[in-house]
Structures are given as C-alpha cells and as structure tokens.
Design an enzyme around this catalytic site. Structure first.
Site, PDB file in Angstrom:
ATOM      1  CG  ASP A  93     -16.218 -27.940  -4.162  1.00 35.79           C
ATOM      2  OD1 ASP A  93     -16.716 -27.544  -5.230  1.00 35.79           O
ATOM      3  OD2 ASP A  93     -16.187 -27.248  -3.116  1.00 35.79           O
TER       4      ASP A  93
ATOM      5  CG  ASP B  52     -15.275 -22.338  -6.529  1.00 34.99           C
ATOM      6  OD1 ASP B  52     -14.233 -22.311  -7.189  1.00 34.99           O
ATOM      7  OD2 ASP B  52     -16.390 -22.057  -6.990  1.00 34.99           O
TER       8      ASP B  52
ATOM      9  CG  ASP C 277     -16.312 -25.497   0.537  1.00 34.39           C
ATOM     10  OD1 ASP C 277     -16.781 -25.995  -0.516  1.00 34.39           O
ATOM     11  OD2 ASP C 277     -16.253 -24.265   0.725  1.00 34.39           O
TER      12      ASP C 277
END
Lengths: 175, 175
Positions: B9, B11, B134
């Site tokens: 990922d 961000d 996240d």
C-alpha cells in the site's frame, strides 16, 4: 450468491483507439488510412512511422477524446446486471493518460463506480473470473476464462475465445 | 523458481500521510497536533472538522508532496531482491491523485517499474502472495498472507500480523 467477475480492457475494447490512431495519423501525415487498410497488420506495419503510436499515447487529450466502441455502453450496462464488472486498463506506461482515462470513464460510463476501476502496469495480478482484452499478452497468463476482442493486430491469434464486437461479447455470456 | 509477490500500500505505508495530514491541519487551523495526540483515534476524532481528510486528499499537490515513510526506500529495495514487489494504491476515489502518485513514486522509488504499479478502487481483485496495508478493510478479504502496518487508526485491530515500522516488516520477511 456472489456474482462472477469480469475484467474489461479499455483501449481497443471499450474505447475505439484503433479509429482514433487512424484519425490522428491521417491528420498528421495527410494520409487516408482506413480500418480495412490496417487489418491483419502489426502496429508498426499499420502505422509505418517509428514510435508514432507511443507518441500519440503520450499526447495530452489523446485518451480523453477517444471514441467509445460501438455497442460498448449498452452491453456493459447489461453485463452489470449479472456480473461484477471491473475496468482494467494498462494505463501506467503513459502517466498523462491516468487522469484522462478516469475522466473519460466518468463521462462515457458514469454507471461504473470508481471502486471498480483498476489502472495497472501489467495485468498479471488481476484475479477475476473472466477477462476481455484485445491483447493476447494480457490473456495468456490469466487463470480465469478469456475472451479476445477482435482488433487489427490480433486476427491470427487462435488460443482464446473471440468476439468480433460487443454483440458477440453478449452472445458469449448468453445475454 | 518464480518469486513470491507482495502488494504494498502507498498511503500510510510507503508515504507518511499521517504526518502530512497533521501538518496541513495544523497549518490551516493553527493547531499543534502531534502523532502522539491522535494515537488510537479514528480519523474523524483525530481531525475533528467534517470532511477535512477528504478535502486534503482531493487537493492539488497533497499526494505529490507527502513525505516518504521512514525506512521505506531501503526496505523495499531489499524486499525486491527476494520478492516481486507491487505497489497497490486505492487511488481511484481521488482522481487528482492519480498523476501525482505516479510522479511521487517515480521521484522517491525510481527503482520500482511502472509495470508493478496498480491504482484501484478497492483491492478485492488483487492476487499476490502477501499484502501490506494499514487498513484492515483491504486485508480482511485478501486470500494471501497479510501484514498490518501500524497507523493511529488501527491500534485495536487484532486479526492480522502487525508491523510497527519498516524494520519490523523486514523482520516479518526474515530479511
């Protein structure tokens, strides 16, 4: 029951980039090429100027102004009723195309959610039940069922089911 | 033997958007929030102005100027030696971010090929061996092995392996 999923390519399937390349080429070189003229040829034989296809693909407004493929809007609307439809475009090679392709989809296929759009480099990690594409290189490694959408450059490809147009795509899915 | 693949990922994992949101928020509202202040809070509790996170995410230059997460560059370089690394970012919700994220990757991770970058809406059709993210919503439906990268909003999540930072990611992969 969870719907089966279809990954649909943009260029050459949802967008008639073949017609668009011909138009831009004819305009720049004062030629009179038609779809019939390039049928069965490779890209480089069809447009015999070194790097011209990449040049157009890297030009501002090329993708944003591409015409929609005949029958694509209505066919995809109908597929959506029975399938989870994803748009999967190998857009990453041409950074300028990213926002343009997103805008083009919003303008021409507003009924496709942003959640179902994927821009990638290669399509090898895409996991859907079906994939519709005009490039055998995307279909060959795909684990699900494949459907090759006819384009001037893929007439000789034999190892995938084929659709000449969107009507034949719907026939394939028995819709 | 084919390398195993990892979807990483952007961000909150490669880009420290947490610090970036705090900076933009502090600047606009003359606040003095720190990472410690928002630890364990939801996004809306952390930044108590309606829609402010989406506003920043939709702002020009937000993603382009995000700081790189500590240790990410060196760690990903090392992971690449043993794994096929893909960047998978849910960028489609924010059209303005598409070109910016592509540029940011080119500037900060020039050793990642455009062929290995994927911008999508949701990540449910991504098929790799590992996924680092996240957001539990991306990891929960994933069929491979998952690794949750710690962020202020996911401290209570228990159902995934966790990494507090990039050093712990390398520990997880025994590198």
């Amino acid at each position: 029951m969870k719907k089966q999923s279809i990954a649909i390519d943009m260029d050459g399937v949802m967008a008639d980039v073949e017609a668009h390349f011909i138009n831009w080429y004819n305009k720049e070189y004062t030629e009179n090429l038609s779809k019939e003229d390039i049928r069965g040829k490779s890209e480089s034989k069809a447009f015999p100027v070194d790097g011209i296809i990449k040049k157009y693909a890297n030009s501002a407004r090329f993708f944003e102004t591409a015409p929609v493929m005949d029958g694509a809007v209505e066919a995809i609307r109908r597929l959506q009723k029975n399938y989870e439809v994803y748009v999967v475009s190998a857009a990453m090679e041409f950074p300028i195309s990213l926002t343009e392709k997103r805008n083009w989809l919003k303008a021409n296929f507003p009924f496709i959610s942003w959640k179902n759009i994927i821009f990638c480099g290669n399509k090898s990690i895409i996991n859907t039940d079906f994939m519709i594409d005009d490039h055998p290189k995307n279909l060959d490694p795909f684990k699900g069922e494949t459907l090759l959408f006819e384009a001037f450059h893929n007439l000789k490809v034999k190892n995938h089911s084929r659709a000449k147009n969107w009507k034949e795509v719907l026939d394939f899915f028995e819709i």
